[in-house]
Design a protein around this motif. Sequence first.
Motif, mmCIF file in Angstrom:
data_model
loop_
_atom_site.group_PDB
_atom_site.id
_atom_site.type_symbol
_atom_site.label_atom_id
_atom_site.label_comp_id
_atom_site.label_asym_id
_atom_site.label_seq_id
_atom_site.Cartn_x
_atom_site.Cartn_y
_atom_site.Cartn_z
ATOM 1 N N ILE A 242 -3.913 -4.323 -9.165
ATOM 2 C CA ILE A 242 -4.105 -5.069 -7.916
ATOM 3 C C ILE A 242 -3.659 -5.314 -6.459
ATOM 4 O O ILE A 242 -2.539 -5.814 -7.619
ATOM 5 C CB ILE A 242 -5.082 -5.814 -8.473
ATOM 6 C CG1 ILE A 242 -5.856 -5.624 -9.635
ATOM 7 C CG2 ILE A 242 -6.401 -6.262 -6.918
ATOM 8 C CD1 ILE A 242 -7.024 -7.380 -9.808
ATOM 9 N N ASN A 243 -3.757 -4.492 -5.689
ATOM 10 C CA ASN A 243 -2.400 -4.929 -4.278
ATOM 11 C C ASN A 243 -3.499 -5.809 -3.468
ATOM 12 O O ASN A 243 -4.864 -5.186 -3.319
ATOM 13 C CB ASN A 243 -2.231 -3.458 -3.961
ATOM 14 C CG ASN A 243 -1.839 -4.325 -2.317
ATOM 15 O OD1 ASN A 243 -1.682 -5.315 -2.023
ATOM 16 N ND2 ASN A 243 -2.161 -2.631 -1.509
ATOM 17 N N SER A 244 -3.320 -6.642 -3.569
ATOM 18 C CA SER A 244 -4.731 -8.043 -3.026
ATOM 19 C C SER A 244 -3.428 -8.867 -2.475
ATOM 20 O O SER A 244 -2.384 -9.010 -2.474
ATOM 21 C CB SER A 244 -5.409 -8.808 -3.954
ATOM 22 O OG SER A 244 -5.961 -9.001 -3.134
ATOM 23 N N LEU B 221 -6.210 1.112 -14.205
ATOM 24 C CA LEU B 221 -7.266 1.313 -12.701
ATOM 25 C C LEU B 221 -6.217 1.013 -11.846
ATOM 26 O O LEU B 221 -5.590 -0.236 -12.116
ATOM 27 C CB LEU B 221 -8.548 0.650 -13.049
ATOM 28 C CG LEU B 221 -9.604 0.208 -11.512
ATOM 29 C CD1 LEU B 221 -10.441 1.792 -11.407
ATOM 30 C CD2 LEU B 221 -10.545 -0.988 -12.233
ATOM 31 N N MET B 222 -6.178 1.489 -10.881
ATOM 32 C CA MET B 222 -4.851 1.157 -8.982
ATOM 33 C C MET B 222 -6.154 0.335 -7.927
ATOM 34 O O MET B 222 -7.404 1.846 -7.766
ATOM 35 C CB MET B 222 -4.749 2.349 -8.659
ATOM 36 C CG MET B 222 -3.831 3.054 -10.142
ATOM 37 S SD MET B 222 -2.179 1.916 -10.662
ATOM 38 C CE MET B 222 -1.133 2.212 -8.307
ATOM 39 N N LEU B 223 -5.809 -0.256 -7.878
ATOM 40 C CA LEU B 223 -7.290 -1.237 -7.091
ATOM 41 C C LEU B 223 -6.493 -1.146 -6.006
ATOM 42 O O LEU B 223 -5.539 -2.476 -6.049
ATOM 43 C CB LEU B 223 -7.826 -2.803 -7.152
ATOM 44 C CG LEU B 223 -8.923 -1.445 -8.657
ATOM 45 C CD1 LEU B 223 -9.165 -2.857 -9.579
ATOM 46 C CD2 LEU B 223 -10.060 -0.797 -8.540
ATOM 47 N N ASP B 224 -6.719 -1.185 -4.435
ATOM 48 C CA ASP B 224 -6.153 -1.441 -3.692
ATOM 49 C C ASP B 224 -7.004 -2.146 -2.383
ATOM 50 O O ASP B 224 -8.243 -1.376 -1.625
ATOM 51 C CB ASP B 224 -5.247 -0.460 -2.682
ATOM 52 C CG ASP B 224 -4.169 -0.284 -1.546
ATOM 53 O OD1 ASP B 224 -3.611 -1.583 -0.764
ATOM 54 O OD2 ASP B 224 -4.018 0.178 -1.165
ATOM 55 N N GLU B 225 -6.644 -3.720 -2.584
ATOM 56 C CA GLU B 225 -7.479 -4.641 -1.724
ATOM 57 C C GLU B 225 -9.260 -4.397 -2.299
ATOM 58 O O GLU B 225 -9.684 -4.265 -1.171
ATOM 59 C CB GLU B 225 -7.538 -3.883 -0.272
ATOM 60 C CG GLU B 225 -6.540 -4.703 0.264
ATOM 61 C CD GLU B 225 -5.334 -6.287 0.289
ATOM 62 O OE1 GLU B 225 -6.255 -7.056 -0.531
ATOM 63 O OE2 GLU B 225 -4.022 -6.103 0.596
ATOM 64 N N PRO B 226 -9.429 -4.814 -3.592
ATOM 65 C CA PRO B 226 -11.053 -4.374 -3.672
ATOM 66 C C PRO B 226 -12.211 -5.782 -4.075
ATOM 67 O O PRO B 226 -12.972 -4.875 -3.408
ATOM 68 C CB PRO B 226 -10.869 -4.261 -5.128
ATOM 69 C CG PRO B 226 -9.224 -5.006 -5.997
ATOM 70 C CD PRO B 226 -8.288 -5.007 -4.972
ATOM 71 N N THR B 227 -11.277 -6.854 -3.023
ATOM 72 C CA THR B 227 -12.441 -7.444 -2.763
ATOM 73 C C THR B 227 -12.202 -7.527 -1.024
ATOM 74 O O THR B 227 -12.886 -8.789 -1.269
ATOM 75 C CB THR B 227 -12.333 -8.984 -3.231
ATOM 76 O OG1 THR B 227 -10.743 -9.582 -3.417
ATOM 77 C CG2 THR B 227 -12.528 -8.775 -5.046
ATOM 78 N N ASP B 228 -11.821 -7.443 -0.402
ATOM 79 C CA ASP B 228 -11.782 -7.089 0.937
ATOM 80 C C ASP B 228 -13.025 -6.647 1.290
ATOM 81 O O ASP B 228 -13.604 -6.306 1.886
ATOM 82 C CB ASP B 228 -10.451 -6.287 1.181
ATOM 83 C CG ASP B 228 -10.162 -6.402 2.692
ATOM 84 O OD1 ASP B 228 -10.227 -8.297 2.705
ATOM 85 O OD2 ASP B 228 -9.331 -5.290 3.619
ATOM 86 N N GLY B 229 -13.028 -8.403 2.303
ATOM 87 C CA GLY B 229 -14.475 -8.193 3.087
ATOM 88 C C GLY B 229 -14.966 -8.191 2.008
ATOM 89 O O GLY B 229 -16.172 -8.492 2.923
ATOM 90 N N VAL B 230 -15.199 -9.085 0.526
ATOM 91 C CA VAL B 230 -16.432 -8.842 0.737
ATOM 92 C C VAL B 230 -17.541 -10.934 0.293
ATOM 93 O O VAL B 230 -15.658 -11.603 -0.083
ATOM 94 C CB VAL B 230 -16.664 -8.485 -1.357
ATOM 95 C CG1 VAL B 230 -17.213 -8.719 -2.077
ATOM 96 C CG2 VAL B 230 -15.566 -6.920 -1.399
ATOM 97 N N SER C 163 1.092 -1.038 0.184
ATOM 98 C CA SER C 163 -0.140 -0.074 0.110
ATOM 99 C C SER C 163 0.971 1.257 -0.521
ATOM 100 O O SER C 163 0.601 2.270 -0.576
ATOM 101 C CB SER C 163 -0.819 0.148 0.821
ATOM 102 O OG SER C 163 -2.039 -0.917 0.934
ATOM 103 N N THR C 164 2.512 1.040 0.825
ATOM 104 C CA THR C 164 2.787 2.247 0.567
ATOM 105 C C THR C 164 3.341 3.234 -0.814
ATOM 106 O O THR C 164 3.601 4.060 -1.453
ATOM 107 C CB THR C 164 4.106 1.575 1.289
ATOM 108 O OG1 THR C 164 3.479 1.874 2.955
ATOM 109 C CG2 THR C 164 4.984 3.245 1.191
ATOM 110 N N LEU C 165 3.242 1.728 -1.588
ATOM 111 C CA LEU C 165 3.988 2.346 -3.330
ATOM 112 C C LEU C 165 3.008 2.455 -3.308
ATOM 113 O O LEU C 165 3.502 2.908 -4.507
ATOM 114 C CB LEU C 165 4.304 0.131 -3.705
ATOM 115 C CG LEU C 165 5.058 0.870 -5.482
ATOM 116 C CD1 LEU C 165 5.921 1.521 -5.527
ATOM 117 C CD2 LEU C 165 4.876 -0.738 -5.356
ATOM 118 N N VAL C 166 1.246 1.858 -3.469
ATOM 119 C CA VAL C 166 0.268 2.194 -4.247
ATOM 120 C C VAL C 166 0.234 3.033 -4.344
ATOM 121 O O VAL C 166 0.295 4.564 -4.763
ATOM 122 C CB VAL C 166 -1.006 1.441 -4.057
ATOM 123 C CG1 VAL C 166 -2.167 2.411 -4.433
ATOM 124 C CG2 VAL C 166 -0.891 0.098 -4.364
#
Length: 322
Positions: A191-193, A158-167, A47-50
């Motif tokens: 995607i960061n995941s 498209l930059m997505l940081d943990e897009p499916t977290d908690g889904v 997440s730091t890199l993003v």
Amino acid sequence: MAATAVISVNDVHKTFKRRVHALRGVSMRVNEGEVFGLLGPNGAGKSTLVKILMTVIKPTRLQGSILGKPVGHKPTLRHVGYLPEHHRFPKHLRAGEVLDYFASLSGVPRKVRRKRVDEMLELVGMQDWKKQRVGEFSKGMQQRIGIAQALMNDPRILMLDEPTDGVDPVGRREIRDLLIRLRDEGRTIFINSHLLSELEMVCNRVAIMVKGQVSMEGTIDDLTSDSRRYEIVVQDDLPPALEESLGTGVTILESDRSRLVLPNADSLQVQPIIDRLRSGGVIIESVQPVRESLEELFMRAVNSTGEDAATPGAVKGKVAKP
């Protein structure tokens, strides 16, 4: 023809106070039109890199570009859609208002916003909740709205940081199908995941970060090439004479004498073994190609750098939790 890089960074460093090194010379390349997965344990610096790429925080040192412009070039960010981790939308806003508000922050003209609000809500399956307040949404619904707002400026990246977290599993599948559709439209998705099984199904290439450094980068096939093998399962243990006739290219597991392993074999090399087994009266139950899963690859990368790789750095010189 060589692929065009839309994100290219080299030797990225980030040191926070108390000499906590979140990033230690990160280098990576994201090509146009691909889904690129950034993996790593908690505290690896993902997440730091993003956030550095999105200019949310400043790097200690950085060489790199996005869409051919230096990282931090503000006009270029208009062509990037961003969904942060743990995003929070104003609870009193309705779904359509959220999309309109964030699109206005990206400089999208009002006439364009009005049209794209309905288009993006339909794209993520939220058109029936346009006038409902986001404070009443489930986590999965909020993630869909988050992806929709990240698409409002019609981004190239498209930059997505943990897009499916908690889904939930149904929501994850719907988001995965959406990402494949966006990829097929020619968008680049970063995607960061940490949900490895999800990434394995959608990513063209991945990078694994451990302790603020890129441990591995490439396609999953390339990164797992050394583990490729064929496994043949037979009904009963092989007769000793037949076992000897198979040669040194076949390994029979000590723990499972009915399983034959052919390391680094392709489908053509397997055929003579199958013929020999059949001619020997052996009943074959299955023949399948096997390679490391993304999870196994991930664990190999983490373990190769030490067991403390997933531990956020509370000690001087350790990796900081982003």
